[in-house]
Scaffold this active site. Structure first.
Site, mmCIF file in Angstrom:
data_model
loop_
_atom_site.group_PDB
_atom_site.id
_atom_site.type_symbol
_atom_site.label_atom_id
_atom_site.label_comp_id
_atom_site.label_asym_id
_atom_site.label_seq_id
_atom_site.Cartn_x
_atom_site.Cartn_y
_atom_site.Cartn_z
ATOM 1 N N CYS A 119 0.812 -1.225 0.000
ATOM 2 C CA CYS A 119 0.000 0.000 0.000
ATOM 3 C C CYS A 119 0.840 1.268 0.000
ATOM 4 O O CYS A 119 0.310 2.357 -0.231
ATOM 5 C CB CYS A 119 -0.944 0.005 1.198
ATOM 6 S SG CYS A 119 -2.170 -1.300 1.080
ATOM 7 N N HIS A 259 -3.288 7.113 2.654
ATOM 8 C CA HIS A 259 -3.690 5.820 2.089
ATOM 9 C C HIS A 259 -5.048 5.461 2.670
ATOM 10 O O HIS A 259 -5.315 5.688 3.854
ATOM 11 C CB HIS A 259 -2.636 4.761 2.455
ATOM 12 C CG HIS A 259 -3.093 3.369 2.135
ATOM 13 N ND1 HIS A 259 -3.515 2.999 0.884
ATOM 14 C CD2 HIS A 259 -3.224 2.262 2.918
ATOM 15 C CE1 HIS A 259 -3.876 1.727 0.906
ATOM 16 N NE2 HIS A 259 -3.713 1.258 2.132
ATOM 17 N N ASN A 289 -10.174 -0.054 -0.299
ATOM 18 C CA ASN A 289 -8.707 -0.003 -0.319
ATOM 19 C C ASN A 289 -8.213 -0.572 -1.650
ATOM 20 O O ASN A 289 -8.283 -1.778 -1.874
ATOM 21 C CB ASN A 289 -8.159 -0.808 0.867
ATOM 22 C CG ASN A 289 -6.639 -0.796 0.938
ATOM 23 O OD1 ASN A 289 -5.962 -0.331 0.015
ATOM 24 N ND2 ASN A 289 -6.105 -1.309 2.029
HETATM 25 N N1 ACO Z 1 -18.538 -8.419 9.355
HETATM 26 C C1 ACO Z 1 -18.930 -8.711 10.603
HETATM 27 N N2 ACO Z 1 -18.063 -9.052 11.575
HETATM 28 C C2 ACO Z 1 -16.754 -9.076 11.262
HETATM 29 C C3 ACO Z 1 -16.279 -8.773 9.979
HETATM 30 C C4 ACO Z 1 -17.229 -8.441 9.003
HETATM 31 N N3 ACO Z 1 -16.897 -8.116 7.723
HETATM 32 N N4 ACO Z 1 -14.924 -8.872 9.975
HETATM 33 C C5 ACO Z 1 -14.553 -9.220 11.203
HETATM 34 N N5 ACO Z 1 -15.651 -9.351 11.979
HETATM 35 C C6 ACO Z 1 -15.737 -9.719 13.371
HETATM 36 C C7 ACO Z 1 -14.535 -10.498 13.852
HETATM 37 O O1 ACO Z 1 -14.677 -11.868 13.512
HETATM 38 C C8 ACO Z 1 -14.569 -10.258 15.333
HETATM 39 O O2 ACO Z 1 -15.523 -11.129 15.894
HETATM 40 P P1 ACO Z 1 -15.213 -11.861 17.297
HETATM 41 O O3 ACO Z 1 -15.036 -10.747 18.291
HETATM 42 O O4 ACO Z 1 -16.429 -12.687 17.496
HETATM 43 O O5 ACO Z 1 -13.964 -12.645 17.061
HETATM 44 C C9 ACO Z 1 -15.121 -8.847 15.447
HETATM 45 O O6 ACO Z 1 -15.729 -8.549 14.183
HETATM 46 C C10 ACO Z 1 -14.081 -7.790 15.723
HETATM 47 O O7 ACO Z 1 -12.952 -8.052 14.899
HETATM 48 P P2 ACO Z 1 -11.738 -7.061 14.846
HETATM 49 O O8 ACO Z 1 -10.712 -7.567 13.890
HETATM 50 O O9 ACO Z 1 -11.314 -6.706 16.236
HETATM 51 O O10 ACO Z 1 -12.466 -5.777 14.210
HETATM 52 P P3 ACO Z 1 -11.862 -4.360 13.988
HETATM 53 O O11 ACO Z 1 -12.725 -3.349 14.598
HETATM 54 O O12 ACO Z 1 -10.394 -4.335 14.293
HETATM 55 O O13 ACO Z 1 -12.001 -4.177 12.400
HETATM 56 C C11 ACO Z 1 -10.678 -4.385 10.418
HETATM 57 C C12 ACO Z 1 -11.394 -5.112 11.531
HETATM 58 C C13 ACO Z 1 -11.687 -3.544 9.679
HETATM 59 C C14 ACO Z 1 -10.027 -5.399 9.491
HETATM 60 C C15 ACO Z 1 -9.584 -3.469 11.027
HETATM 61 O O14 ACO Z 1 -8.807 -4.185 11.933
HETATM 62 C C16 ACO Z 1 -8.669 -2.848 10.004
HETATM 63 O O15 ACO Z 1 -9.066 -1.990 9.245
HETATM 64 N N6 ACO Z 1 -7.368 -3.230 10.015
HETATM 65 C C17 ACO Z 1 -6.376 -2.618 9.152
HETATM 66 C C18 ACO Z 1 -6.480 -2.950 7.729
HETATM 67 C C19 ACO Z 1 -5.351 -2.245 6.974
HETATM 68 O O16 ACO Z 1 -4.985 -1.132 7.303
HETATM 69 N N7 ACO Z 1 -4.737 -2.824 5.992
HETATM 70 C C20 ACO Z 1 -3.617 -2.047 5.442
HETATM 71 C C21 ACO Z 1 -2.943 -2.364 4.434
HETATM 72 S S1 ACO Z 1 -3.485 -3.587 3.279
HETATM 73 C C22 ACO Z 1 -2.157 -3.902 2.256
HETATM 74 O O17 ACO Z 1 -1.093 -3.417 2.427
HETATM 75 C C23 ACO Z 1 -2.352 -4.934 1.135
#
Ligand code: ACO
Length: 348
Positions: A119, A259, A289
C-alpha cells in the site's frame, strides 16, 4: 566541489481509472456473514469497484489511466522518458506490469519497471521518480499505482473481503514549472511485519501447488487488529516527521492525502496531526482499499479543489511492513485541468 542542487520535481497531471462494476456492502452480505452496518461503522466503506472480464489484469486499468493522462495533457507516447508502476497484483511474475502498460499505450524503448511496496507503493515510486528528475536524467516520468486486489482476496473471509477494491491512478512527474512541487519525501520498512500481512504462497519460498491452492494460501492474510495499530502509529509518525523537518504547523497544511485502508485509521492519523477532517482527502466510502492506487485516486478525485501553492502531505502504510510520506506544494490549477478530462472525470 559541491554537488549541484537537485532539479525540483512536481506532479503536473493526474488521472484515474475505475472499473465499471460496483460491489456493494449488501452484495457482500450475501457472500459472507456481515452487514452494511458493520462494514460502514468499522471501515467507512460503502462500495468498491471490481474489474471483470476475461484476460484483464492490473495492466488494463493502469493502461486506461495512462492513456487518459496522455490525452488530458496532450502528451505523445514518445515524449515519456520513464514509466514506473507500483503494484502488488502484477499481471505476471514477469514481465513487469510497467512493461505491459507501455506496450498497451504505445510507449516504446524507454525504461519501465514495477515497484513492490504494497500500500506504500505509490509513495515509493514517486520518491524514485523524484530522484531521476532531480539529477536531470529524465524530464517526463509517469508513475502508476494500480491493483486488482479482487484476484488475491478470499471472498469467504469476511475480515478481508469487505476492505479491498480494484483501481488505478497515474501522475505525470516533471521538473517544476514554477518552483512548487515535491519538497521532502521519506520511505521506511520493517520486514518483521511480514506475519501480520502477506500472501502465504505463490512466491519462491512456497511455490504454487495443488496443496497451497486447496489451503487457500494465495489470498491476502491479514491480522487486522495488529495492522490497524501499526498503520495509525506509522502514518502519524511519518506525517509529523515531515511537519517537523519542514517547520509546518497543522494550520499550514491544506490537505492530508492518506492511504485509504479504513476510515477510522484516516481519522486517527488526522487527529494525531491536529488536522480537521475537512482537510483530509477521503474516497474510501466509494472505492475501498485499492492498495497502490488509493493516493493517486484521491488526488484525481480532489483535483478540481487543488490550487497552486497548496501544501499537501501524502502518507501511506502497507504490507512489509512499509510506510512513507511526501510533502509537496501543488504545482498547477487543478480546476482548469479537471475541466479538460473529456468524460474521464471521477465518478460522483
Ligand atoms: N462483518 C462482521 N463481523 C466481522 C467482519 C465483518 N466483515 N470482519 C470481522 N468481523 C468480526 C470479527 O470476527 C470479530 O468477531 P469476534 O469478536 O467474534 O472474534 C469482530 O468482528 C471484531 O474483529 P476485529 O478484527 O477486532 O475488528 P476491527 O474493529 O479491528 O475491524 C478491520 C477489523 C476492519 C479489518 C480493522 O482491523 C482494520 O481496518 N485493520 C487494518 C487494515 C489495513 O490497514 N490494511 C492495510 C494495508 S493492506 C495492504 O497493504 C495490502
Amino acid at each position: 566541489m559541491s554537488s549541484p542542487m537537485p532539479i525540483p520535481a512536481a506532479i503536473t497531471a493526474v488521472q484515474g481509472h475505475l472499473p465499471d462494476d460496483v460491489l456493494s456492502n449488501a452484495e457482500l452480505a450475501e457472500l459472507v456473514d456481515t452487514s452494511d452496518a458493520w462494514i460502514t461503522e468499522r471501515t467507512g466503506i460503502k462500495e468498491r469497484r471490481i474489474l471483470k472480464g476475461e484476460g484483464l489484469g492490473t495492466s488494463h486499468m493502469g493502461a486506461e489511466a495512462v492513456r487518459k493522462l496522455l490525452h488530458k495533457t496532450g502528451t505523445k507516447p514518445g515524449e515519456i522518458d520513464l514509466l514506473i508502476c507500483a503494484t502488488t497484483t502484477p499481471d505476471f511474475v514477469f514481465p513487469s506490469t510497467a512493461n505491459l502498460i507501455c506496450d498497451m499505450v504505445g510507449i516504446r524503448n524507454i525504461g519501465s519497471f514495477d515497484v513492490q511496496a504494497a500500500c506504500s507503493g505509490f509513495i515509493y515510486a514517486v520518491t524514485i521518480a523524484q530522484q531521476f528528475i532531480g539529477t536531470g536524467m529524465y524530464r517526463k516520468i509517469i508513475v502508476v499505482g494500480a491493483d486488482k486486489m479482487s484476484t488475491i482476496i478470499d471472498y469467504t473471509d469476511r475480515a478481508t473481503c469487505v476492505l479491498f477494491g480494484d483501481g488505478a491512478g497515474a501522475v505525470m512527474i516533471e521538473p517544476s514549472p514554477n518552483g512548487y512541487g515535491i519538497l521532502d519525501t521519506l520511505i521506511r520498512s520493517d520486514g518483521a511485519g511480514m506475519p501480520h500481512l502477506h500472501q502465504k504462497a505463490g512466491g519462491s519460498r512456497l511455490p504454487p501447488s495443488a496443496e497451497t491452492v486447496a489451503k487457500r494460501m494465495h489470498y491476502v492474510h491479514q491480522e487486522g487488529a495488529a495492522v490497524y495499530k501499526f498503520a495509525i502509529a506509522r502514518m502519524a509518525e511519518v506525517s509529523t516527521e515531515l511537519m517537523i523537518r519542514n517547520n509546518l504547523r497543522a494550520d499550514m497544511i491544506d490537505w492530508l492525502v492518506p492511504h485509504q485502508a479504513n476510515r477510522r485509521i484516516i481519522e486517527a492519523t488526522a487527529e494525531r496531526m491536529s488536522l480537521p477532517m475537512d482537510k483530509v482527502m477521503v474516497t474510501i466510502h466509494k472505492y475501498g482499499n485499492t492498495t497502490a492506487a488509493t493516493i493517486p485516486l484521491c488526488l484525481w478525485d480532489y483535483e478540481a479543489q487543488l490550487v497552486p501553492g497548496n501544501r499537501l502531505i501524502l502518507a501511506a502504510f502497507g504490507g512489509g511492513f512499509t510506510w512513507g510520506g511526501t510533502y509537496m506544494t501543488w504545482a498547477y490549477d487543478g480546476a482548469a485541468a479537471a475541466a479538460k478530462s473529456n468524460g474521464a472525470a471521477p465518478p460522483r
